[in-house]
Design a protein around this motif. Structure first.
Motif, PDB file in Angstrom:
ATOM      1  N   ASP A  11      59.377  50.974 -44.204  1.00  0.00           N
ATOM      2  CA  ASP A  11      58.697  49.770 -43.737  1.00  0.00           C
ATOM      3  C   ASP A  11      59.648  48.842 -42.991  1.00  0.00           C
ATOM      4  O   ASP A  11      60.281  49.246 -42.039  1.00  0.00           O
ATOM      5  N   GLU A  46      57.628  53.118 -34.021  1.00  0.00           N
ATOM      6  CA  GLU A  46      56.659  52.207 -34.608  1.00  0.00           C
ATOM      7  C   GLU A  46      56.852  50.786 -34.073  1.00  0.00           C
ATOM      8  O   GLU A  46      55.886  50.071 -33.804  1.00  0.00           O
ATOM      9  N   SER A  50      53.972  48.519 -32.311  1.00  0.00           N
ATOM     10  CA  SER A  50      53.378  47.379 -32.997  1.00  0.00           C
ATOM     11  C   SER A  50      53.900  46.026 -32.539  1.00  0.00           C
ATOM     12  O   SER A  50      53.212  45.029 -32.657  1.00  0.00           O
ATOM     13  N   SER A 130      46.351  52.372 -47.231  1.00  0.00           N
ATOM     14  CA  SER A 130      46.544  51.034 -46.670  1.00  0.00           C
ATOM     15  C   SER A 130      45.520  50.718 -45.590  1.00  0.00           C
ATOM     16  O   SER A 130      44.832  51.595 -45.061  1.00  0.00           O
ATOM     17  N   ILE A 131      45.459  49.425 -45.265  1.00  0.00           N
ATOM     18  CA  ILE A 131      44.721  48.941 -44.105  1.00  0.00           C
ATOM     19  C   ILE A 131      45.737  48.211 -43.232  1.00  0.00           C
ATOM     20  O   ILE A 131      46.286  47.184 -43.624  1.00  0.00           O
ATOM     21  N   ASP A 132      46.027  48.765 -42.057  1.00  0.00           N
ATOM     22  CA  ASP A 132      47.025  48.144 -41.196  1.00  0.00           C
ATOM     23  C   ASP A 132      46.850  48.665 -39.769  1.00  0.00           C
ATOM     24  O   ASP A 132      45.812  49.249 -39.444  1.00  0.00           O
ATOM     25  N   PHE A 133      47.880  48.446 -38.953  1.00  0.00           N
ATOM     26  CA  PHE A 133      47.822  48.854 -37.550  1.00  0.00           C
ATOM     27  C   PHE A 133      47.530  50.345 -37.402  1.00  0.00           C
ATOM     28  O   PHE A 133      46.836  50.770 -36.478  1.00  0.00           O
ATOM     29  N   TRP A 134      48.072  51.158 -38.319  1.00  0.00           N
ATOM     30  CA  TRP A 134      47.942  52.620 -38.213  1.00  0.00           C
ATOM     31  C   TRP A 134      46.815  53.194 -39.065  1.00  0.00           C
ATOM     32  O   TRP A 134      46.579  54.384 -39.055  1.00  0.00           O
ATOM     33  N   HIS A 135      46.142  52.349 -39.846  1.00  0.00           N
ATOM     34  CA  HIS A 135      45.027  52.791 -40.684  1.00  0.00           C
ATOM     35  C   HIS A 135      43.865  51.824 -40.422  1.00  0.00           C
ATOM     36  O   HIS A 135      43.724  50.808 -41.118  1.00  0.00           O
ATOM     37  N   ASN A 136      43.075  52.161 -39.420  1.00  0.00           N
ATOM     38  CA  ASN A 136      42.095  51.231 -38.857  1.00  0.00           C
ATOM     39  C   ASN A 136      40.855  51.125 -39.742  1.00  0.00           C
ATOM     40  O   ASN A 136      40.181  52.116 -40.012  1.00  0.00           O
ATOM     41  N   THR A 161      42.609  50.439 -52.367  1.00  0.00           N
ATOM     42  CA  THR A 161      43.630  49.827 -51.525  1.00  0.00           C
ATOM     43  C   THR A 161      44.113  48.540 -52.183  1.00  0.00           C
ATOM     44  O   THR A 161      43.735  48.233 -53.320  1.00  0.00           O
ATOM     45  N   ASP A 165      43.236  42.907 -49.121  1.00  0.00           N
ATOM     46  CA  ASP A 165      42.313  43.271 -48.048  1.00  0.00           C
ATOM     47  C   ASP A 165      40.851  43.260 -48.496  1.00  0.00           C
ATOM     48  O   ASP A 165      39.959  43.590 -47.711  1.00  0.00           O
TER      49      ASP A 165
END
Length: 300
Positions: A11, A46, A50, A130-136, A161, A165
């Motif tokens: 990360d 990455e 991002s 996760s919920i993030d830039f790579w997991h829409n 998750t 979120d």
């Protein structure tokens, strides 16, 4: 006795710990340090995706120089897929430095395969991650909605998750008219028991350059537990295996979904038995010990 250190970065840490390690090994230590570099992901790529919008700015050039130096000076550098190895070989050279160790599952091989899903009153469908830039989130909800609407049985949707979120997820699920859902965090010691109660498990990863090389841990978990897996193409090394053996439902990210419930029921999950050893943590431990033993023998 030769001491070997492990530099594992994840990360936000690569920016700082990699830089610090790079400086410390050149300023403080007077003897050669033997270390294994484990970047956990192509963090420079990455960053471009991002934060830097693919611009080759000054900071990015410094970070790339540091990572190339870390790889060059490492005993070995761990990468999590053959695609990862190809990317770093192209970016940094040093082909002989890379050891492919997939992100593996610690679960034991589960032998039971539920052949009677079609007769269940309720079919449990889950996303864990996760919920993030790579997991829409929108894409995850889209797949949930498609499954709910195309499975004749009643469905329960489970979204495992982080709680941070939760409100956004509730909003998106309600907007999509998802009827029965539960949102929560599952501690690692409860993951296996939780997944055993699921029938269909999904893995959604945005297929950017940094993520095409990924090796999702949850896919390894799903495989070990013989779950019906729905996942998008172009992530990791095993698309061709899944397609050839019809052992997971692979779809094009963002494109129209067209598979049926019968297609899911006809998946040849038994074929994934071949992958289970490759995606089990014991295999990684064995490979790493073999490399370390060879190094120890050579250094003596």
């Amino acid at each position: 006795t030769t001491e070997i250190y492990t530099l594992s970065l994840h990360d936000a840490l690569p920016i700082f710990s990699g830089f610090i390690f790079f400086l410390v090994t050149r300023i403080i230590f007077w003897k050669k340090i033997f270390y294994i570099y484990d970047p956990r992901g192509a963090f420079v790529v990455e960053l471009k995706e991002s934060k830097f919008n693919d611009k080759e700015n000054f900071l990015l050039k410094i970070l790339k120089y540091i990572e190339k130096s870390l790889i060059c000076s490492s005993f070995i550098t761990i990468v999590t897929s053959d695609r990862f190895k190809e990317l770093y070989s192209k970016e940094y050279g040093n082909d002989s430095k890379y050891l492919v160790l997939y992100n593996t599952s610690a679960f034991e091989n589960y032998k039971f395969i539920n052949k009677d899903i079609i007769n269940k009153d309720i079919i449990n469908i889950c996303y864990m991650g996760s919920i993030d830039f790579w997991h829409n989130l929108d894409e995850i909800v889209r797949v949930f909605k498609y499954l709910q609407d195309n499975i004749p049985n009643k469905t329960n949707i489970y979204f495992f998750t982080n709680f941070k979120d939760k409100e956004l997820i509730i909003k998106k699920l309600n907007q999509a008219s998802i009827l029965n859902y539960d949102i929560g965090f599952v501690p690692y010691n409860e993951v296996q028991a939780t997944l055993l109660n699921m029938d269909i498990c999904i893995s959604i990863v945005v297929p950017t350059e940094s993520q095409k090389i990924a090796s999702p841990i949850k896919v390894s978990d799903y495989i070990q537990l013989n779950k019906i897996v729905v996942m998008n193409k172009n992530i990791g090394d095993f698309d061709n295996f899944f397609i050839k053996n019809n052992s997971a439902m692979i779809y094009d990210y963002g494109k129209e979904l067209s598979f049926s419930f019968n297609d899911l029921l006809s998946l040849n999950i038994e074929s994934n038995e071949v992958l289970k050893e490759r995606l089990n943590i014991k295999t990684n431990i064995k490979q790493l010990l073999e490399v370390l033993s060879a190094f120890q023998y050579k250094s003596n």
